[in-house]
Write a protein that holds these residues in place. Structure first.
Motif, short mmCIF file in Angstrom:
data_model
loop_
_atom_site.label_atom_id
_atom_site.label_comp_id
_atom_site.label_asym_id
_atom_site.label_seq_id
_atom_site.Cartn_x
_atom_site.Cartn_y
_atom_site.Cartn_z
N HIS B 332 0.79 -1.21 0.00
CA HIS B 332 0.00 0.00 0.00
C HIS B 332 0.83 1.27 0.00
O HIS B 332 0.56 2.14 -0.82
CB HIS B 332 -1.09 0.08 1.06
CG HIS B 332 -1.98 1.21 0.70
ND1 HIS B 332 -3.06 1.07 -0.13
CD2 HIS B 332 -1.84 2.54 0.88
CE1 HIS B 332 -3.56 2.25 -0.40
NE2 HIS B 332 -2.84 3.16 0.20
N HIS B 381 -6.80 -3.16 3.77
CA HIS B 381 -7.98 -3.00 2.93
C HIS B 381 -7.87 -3.86 1.67
O HIS B 381 -8.85 -4.03 0.97
CB HIS B 381 -8.25 -1.53 2.59
CG HIS B 381 -7.19 -0.86 1.77
ND1 HIS B 381 -6.94 0.47 1.84
CD2 HIS B 381 -6.31 -1.33 0.88
CE1 HIS B 381 -5.98 0.80 1.02
NE2 HIS B 381 -5.58 -0.28 0.43
N HIS B 382 -6.68 -4.39 1.42
CA HIS B 382 -6.56 -5.36 0.32
C HIS B 382 -6.95 -6.75 0.79
O HIS B 382 -6.95 -7.68 -0.01
CB HIS B 382 -5.13 -5.38 -0.20
CG HIS B 382 -4.68 -4.06 -0.74
ND1 HIS B 382 -4.84 -3.69 -2.05
CD2 HIS B 382 -4.12 -3.00 -0.13
CE1 HIS B 382 -4.37 -2.48 -2.22
NE2 HIS B 382 -3.93 -2.02 -1.08
#
Ligand SMILES: [Cu+2]
Ligand SMILES: [Cu+2]
Lengths: 281, 639, 206
Positions: B332, B381-382
């Motif tokens: 990220h 969030h992945h």
């Protein structure tokens, strides 16, 4: 703010308001997937619709601003002129940050509450008598219909621990039922994606990944693998998932129990480990 | 014994390079690389591990990379020091001329910038060809034109190649070239590290392109285990190539951060730093501290494939979750390594072409640093659907959405700058406006993905694929192209053709949106990413996308034509300041001399001070001559 | 003692000296640069420590530390880490005297090199007599082998680097002229020693 500022701002504001009303009106007509087969998919659809509605005025505002400045504020003369030496406006900056913060908080609250809804689907629907008693291979929380989803290269199979752990190559679910998926894998990562049901959960070897769904409408749905899992990943799809009436489900599961031949897997277990570990085959 | 004062320093010693018998240049590098591969492979296979010969390939690639660097000349200085020779850190091998200078090791940051630019454009071409083959294969749903394993290899190589490009294509060419100019120094803090950060890139590209020799790899750029443990030796390309890029990010970051912190000329205070430098600076923070995580994770993959350790094998005490966490803990911040310098470019160019001061400079800096900080706290969030720590999902959902706030600030600053501006609508400006439009769509679609319930439907689908193409292609690549049009005259001495540029903008803008907008719909219609086949009723949509993708690729070829034509076939030196802007790099002559500044400049004004008749010039180029001796820090302006 | 004796080796100087290459610039950048690099390097090890605690917490298939795996002998690990700490300390002391007394610095550096080489030697010995197999040993064995190999690889590179400081710690050498870079190198070794100590505590006692 001088008069020129006000004229430009007013024009933009009016155009934005008008276009946003039209845009939001159009956005309200759009219904995004996944649909209404389960309470989860209803939630997701309404959240996606809501986000579309919220982002429409934002999108229109920004695009309008870009276009407006590209036309109203451009210079075409031969000699370059400078614009007004304006270094910033503190109050405007604070207001902007406040507005974005509010929108962000709003979205987060909606998302978090949606999350707790889907996880809190604890009550068992009307079908207890039909479903709960037949087998008991499931876990202690026998209030939901347990379905184990087993990802393997390159298909999913489904085990019903409540019915002696019988296994099927297609996912069949009764309507009006709270369902608890236990997703695992026997080899690499997969992701169990029942599109119309609004369910997605990764299948990991050695992990029992739990997710919930409450069916509300009958109909067929498509199961796909949503995590790259090798060369036939694209073919790992089954359009023959079904939500059926509880009576049909009872007939079907009885049939499956009768001719259960144990499709391909070792005995029922909550998780599977790939064995032996394969390397650079 | 007294060391002579700094009069001439102890550096009056002949160059170490002259003592090396074998000439070090790129040809030696290539020869030694081939030799190194052979040695590494023999050595690796001699261990007779139960490793499907991965050790041989991994050691082969590693030795090839090291020997390439040795051949290029990176060992000369350390070896000469090791032999006790009296060496100077001052670059001496930089006495080549003409094109040969650009093909060899140079410690001149301007040469490195141009080297990076060319290498990145070439890599972009390779990645683009991959994309074209992918889209060709997707013209028909089933059976695919390209067999599934080849198709997935194409997808993986396209993605990894483009990740290479996206991580280095701003900091590499423009950061290296312009940051020293903008802060007023003649050198970088660590020129050898700077050069190393470039020379790691060609081996990485070649090694990645070699993957099909060993069966390719079908894992995508995420390289998730256990799928990667199944992959052939083609996956070793991923490991070594990505490690080299990670190393390049670290050494480039160390050099860039130190340069900006320590080598700013007098008067170049932190709040006068051009916003582009801030963009590069914040991206360098992320690169420096995130890339080692990736390197460690890749080392673990390498151990798993060679020594048969079990970091990622769940039946033997490891876990695929470990890879997912480490990869995205790097991954990220990585995406902000792409976009932060792009923000820097856009906010740098907007004031110059809007002919207005940058509106809310300090807020913009806070926005960039806010993104830098927040991007460390969002990686899961992945992994919303992965089953890792479901209880933490609200936190990661919230932190992800928080990033909209600093990103929103960037838009606000852009709008404030555009407000009542006197926009000179030249090609770089067109691309800046295109960036704002595309990145808006990318950003809004990102919000859709950040809420867990909506991510259930969108995760792993073409929707997320369209989202990150809007941010990376529509965002970062548009910013890169704006920067190329803007800075090309200073970098090469040639102006890019502006009429062709305008055609290129509209061509690319339309084709990009036509190609990628429908992919949001494909994702919503349940088309997962990385599939070689798809539902028959999506064929029209996919054919539309493919055709527009071809048109998009053609627009890039058109751009390449413009670059090559303007660079090599127009023989007119560009004016020193073709855009008539204030920034210091345009106060210097074109072409630039080997030394940027004869005297260390003293900064006296802001580069964005337009519309102010009494504005001081950005810098006084005839500053006191002895400042160089004192290590030119940001001493207060002598007034 | 400087300008005249410089023709003693090799060709005459061919490059005009520029002030931006003066030792002052070196002094300005090397410490900050090294701190940043140490931060980056720390992240490399953070990933391994994360792997340790994460896999330990997951204990997949009850295989974090299975029956074939025991902690390696603590005294060998202790010797390794002591040698590493000694090496770092000696380099720091050497770097302190680099500018004023090159011969003292050189002596310290030689001792440090000795400690470092011994450290690597003991590490190789430990690897040869681990008592478990990385393939069968479960998560712990993987982390142990991975973390220790990476640390050792860095120590080996650092020892070569130390070699250059030994070679240059002469009255006319580079280390003497640019003590800032020697000091920064000392910091790097202290960091490696710190990682070594933490790794010792984590890998042998938890
Ligand atoms: Cu799959
Ligand atoms: Cu992310």
């Amino acid at each position: 703010m001088n008069r020129t500022d006000r004229t430009h701002a007013l024009r933009l504001l009016v155009a934005w308001a008008v276009l946003s009303v039209i845009g939001v009106f159009i956005a309200l007509q759009v219904h995004l997937p996944p649909g209404d087969q389960s309470t989860q998919s209803v939630d997701e659809t309404s959240l996606l619709d809501l986000m579309l509605v919220i982002s429409t005025p934002v999108f229109i505002g920004v695009v309008l601003f870009i276009l407006y400045s590209a036309f109203a504020f451009r210079q075409t003369g031969a000699v370059l002129e400078d614009g007004p030496p304006n270094h910033g406006n503190f109050r405007l900056q604070v207001a902007w940050v406040a507005i974005t913060a509010v929108i962000v908080l709003l979205l987060a609250v909606i998302g978090i509450s949606g999350l707790s809804n889907s996880a809190a689907a604890t009550t068992f629907a009307s079908s207890q008598a039909t479903l709960g008693t037949v087998g008991s291979a499931g876990t202690a929380s026998g209030h939901r219909l347990q379905v184990q989803v087993i990802g393997q290269q390159w298909w999913f199979t489904y085990r019903y621990p409540d019915f002696g752990g019988v296994e099927s190559a297609h996912l069949m679910l009764p309507v009006d039922t709270n369902i608890e998926f236990h997703v695992t894998s026997t080899d690499v990562l997969h992701s169990f994606w029942a599109y119309q049901l609004g369910v997605k959960a990764d299948a990991n070897p050695g992990v029992d990944n739990i997710t919930y769904v409450s069916t509300v409408n009958t109909g067929s749905f498509e199961v796909r693998c949503a995590e790259l899992c090798g060369i036939w990943h694209g073919h790992m799809a089954d359009p023959n998932g079904q939500v059926v009436s509880q009576a049909d489900f009872a007939t079907w599961i009885a049939q499956v129990q009768k001719d259960d031949v144990g499709i391909s897997l070792p005995p029922y277990s909550p998780i599977y480990f790939p064995h032996p570990p394969v390397k650079g085959s | 014994m007294a060391i002579a004062p700094i009069v001439d320093g102890p550096s009056i010693i002949q160059s170490s390079e002259r003592r090396i018998v074998v000439p070090t240049n790129i040809l030696t590098g290539i020869v030694l690389a081939v030799f190194g591969y052979w040695v590494g492979e023999q050595l690796g296979n001699s261990f007779l591990l139960n490793d499907a010969q991965n050790t041989g390939v991994l050691l082969g690639y590693s030795f090839a990379s090291i020997m390439f660097l040795v051949g290029v000349g990176f060992a000369n200085y350390p070896l000469a020091r090791l032999f006790g020779w009296r060496v100077t850190p001052q670059p001496a091998g930089d006495d080549h001329t003409g094109a040969w200078r650009y093909l060899n090791l140079s410690l001149d940051h301007k040469v490195i910038g141009v080297q990076y630019l060319v290498a990145m454009l070439m890599a972009m071409l390779f990645g683009g060809i991959g994309a074209m083959l992918i889209r060709t294969s997707l013209l028909v749903p089933d059976p695919p034109i390209v067999a599934p394993d080849k198709y997935l290899t194409l997808v993986s190589m396209h993605s990894v190649m483009m990740i290479f490009v996206a991580s280095a294509a701003i900091v590499g060419p423009f950061g290296n070239f312009f940051v020293p100019l903008m802060i007023g120094t003649n050198r970088m803090a660590f020129p050898r590290l700077e050069a190393l950060s470039f020379w790691l890139v060609p081996p990485a590209i070649v090694i990645l392109l070699a993957a099909p020799i060993f069966g390719g790899f079908q894992t995508g750029w995420t390289g998730y285990t256990p799928l990667s443990e199944q992959a052939d030796q083609g996956f070793d390309s991923y490991i070594v190539g990505f490690t080299l890029i990670g190393l390049a990010l670290v050494v480039s970051g160390v050099n860039m951060l130190t340069t900006v912190i320590r080598l700013r000329a007098p008067g170049m205070t932190w709040i006068r730093l051009p916003i582009f430098v801030w963009g590069v600076f914040s991206a360098s923070i992320l690169g420096t501290f995130a890339a080692p995580i990736l390197a460690a994770a890749l080392i673990m993959q390498g151990f798993d494939r060679t020594l048969n350790t079990t970091f990622f094998i769940s039946s033997a005490g490891g876990s695929p979750y470990l890879w997912e966490n480490l990869f995205w803990f790097f991954g990220h911040p990585e995406v902000y390594i792409f976009i932060l310098p792009a923000f820097g470019i856009i906010l740098e160019l907007l004031p110059h072409f809007a002919r207005k001061p940058l509106w809310g400079y300090r807020t913009a800096v806070v926005g960039l640093l806010g993104v830098t900080l927040l991007s460390w706290f969002v990686w899961q969030h992945h992994l919303f659907m992965s089953g890792i720590a479901p209880a933490l999902r609200p936190f990661f959902m919230f932190s992800t959405e928080m990033i909209s706030i600093p990103t929103g600030i960037v838009f606000l600053v852009a709008f404030g700058t555009l407000w009542r501006a006197r926009i000179s609508m030249s090609v770089p400006m067109l691309f800046c406006l295109g960036f704002l439009f595309n990145f808006l769509i990318g950003g809004l679609s990102g919000v859709f993905l950040s809420d867990v319930p909506s991510d259930v439907t969108l995760h792993g689908s073409y929707f997320s694929m369209a989202h990150f193409h809007f941010t990376i292609v529509g965002g970062e690549i548009f910013a890169i192209i704006a920067a190329i049009y803007y800075w090309f005259p200073k970098m090469t001495g040639r102006m890019l053709n502006q009429t062709l540029g305008k055609i290129h903008f509209w061509w690319m803008m339309i084709a990009f949106n036509m190609a990628f907008m429908p992919l949001f719909a494909a994702g919503l219609l349940d088309m997962p990413r990385r599939v070689s086949t798809y539902a028959v009723d999506l064929q029209t949509l996919n054919d539309w996308v493919s055709i527009w993708a071809f048109i998009l690729f053609a627009s890039m070829l058109f751009f390449a034509f413009n670059v090559i034509w303007s660079w090599f076939f127009t023989f007119k030196v560009a004016p020193a300041n073709p855009w008539q802007v204030r920034s210091i790099e345009w106060m210097l002559p074109t072409p630039l001399g080997r030394r940027n500044f004869e005297k260390i400049p003293v900064f006296t004004g802001s580069p964005y001070d337009y519309g102010n008749p009494g504005a001081k010039p950005v810098a006084d180029l005839g500053g006191p001559s002895d400042l160089g001796r004192r290590g030119f820090g940001a001493e207060p302006v002598p007034s | 003692m400087s300008q005249q004796s410089q023709q003693s080796r090799g060709l005459p100087n061919l490059v005009a000296s520029a002030p931006e290459w003066s030792t002052d610039v070196d002094a300005r950048v090397s410490s900050v640069g090294m701190w940043i690099f140490m931060g980056a390097n720390a992240m490399l090890f953070v990933a391994f420590f994360f792997a340790f605690f994460y896999l330990r917490a997951l204990n997949n298939a009850d295989n974090w530390m299975n029956i074939w795996t025991v902690h390696p002998r603590r005294y060998i690990g202790g010797i390794i880490v002591l040698l590493l700490v000694a090496c770092a300390g000696l380099v720091v002391m050497g770097a302190r005297s680099a500018a004023k007394a090159p011969s003292t610095a050189r002596m310290f550096f030689w001792l440090a090199l000795l400690a470092g080489v011994l450290c690597c030697g003991f590490q190789v010995y430990e690897f040869k007599h681990l008592g478990f197999d990385p393939q069968m040993g479960g998560g712990y064995a993987s982390v142990f082998v991975g973390l220790k190999s990476v640390l050792m690889a860095e120590i080996v590179v650092a020892m070569i680097w130390l070699g250059t400081h030994i070679a240059q710690a002469t009255p006319i050498g580079d280390t003497t002229a640019r003590p800032a870079s020697a000091a920064a190198f000392g910091n790097f070794l202290v960091m490696l020693a710190g990682v070594g100590v933490v790794a010792y505590l984590v890998l042998y006692f938890i």
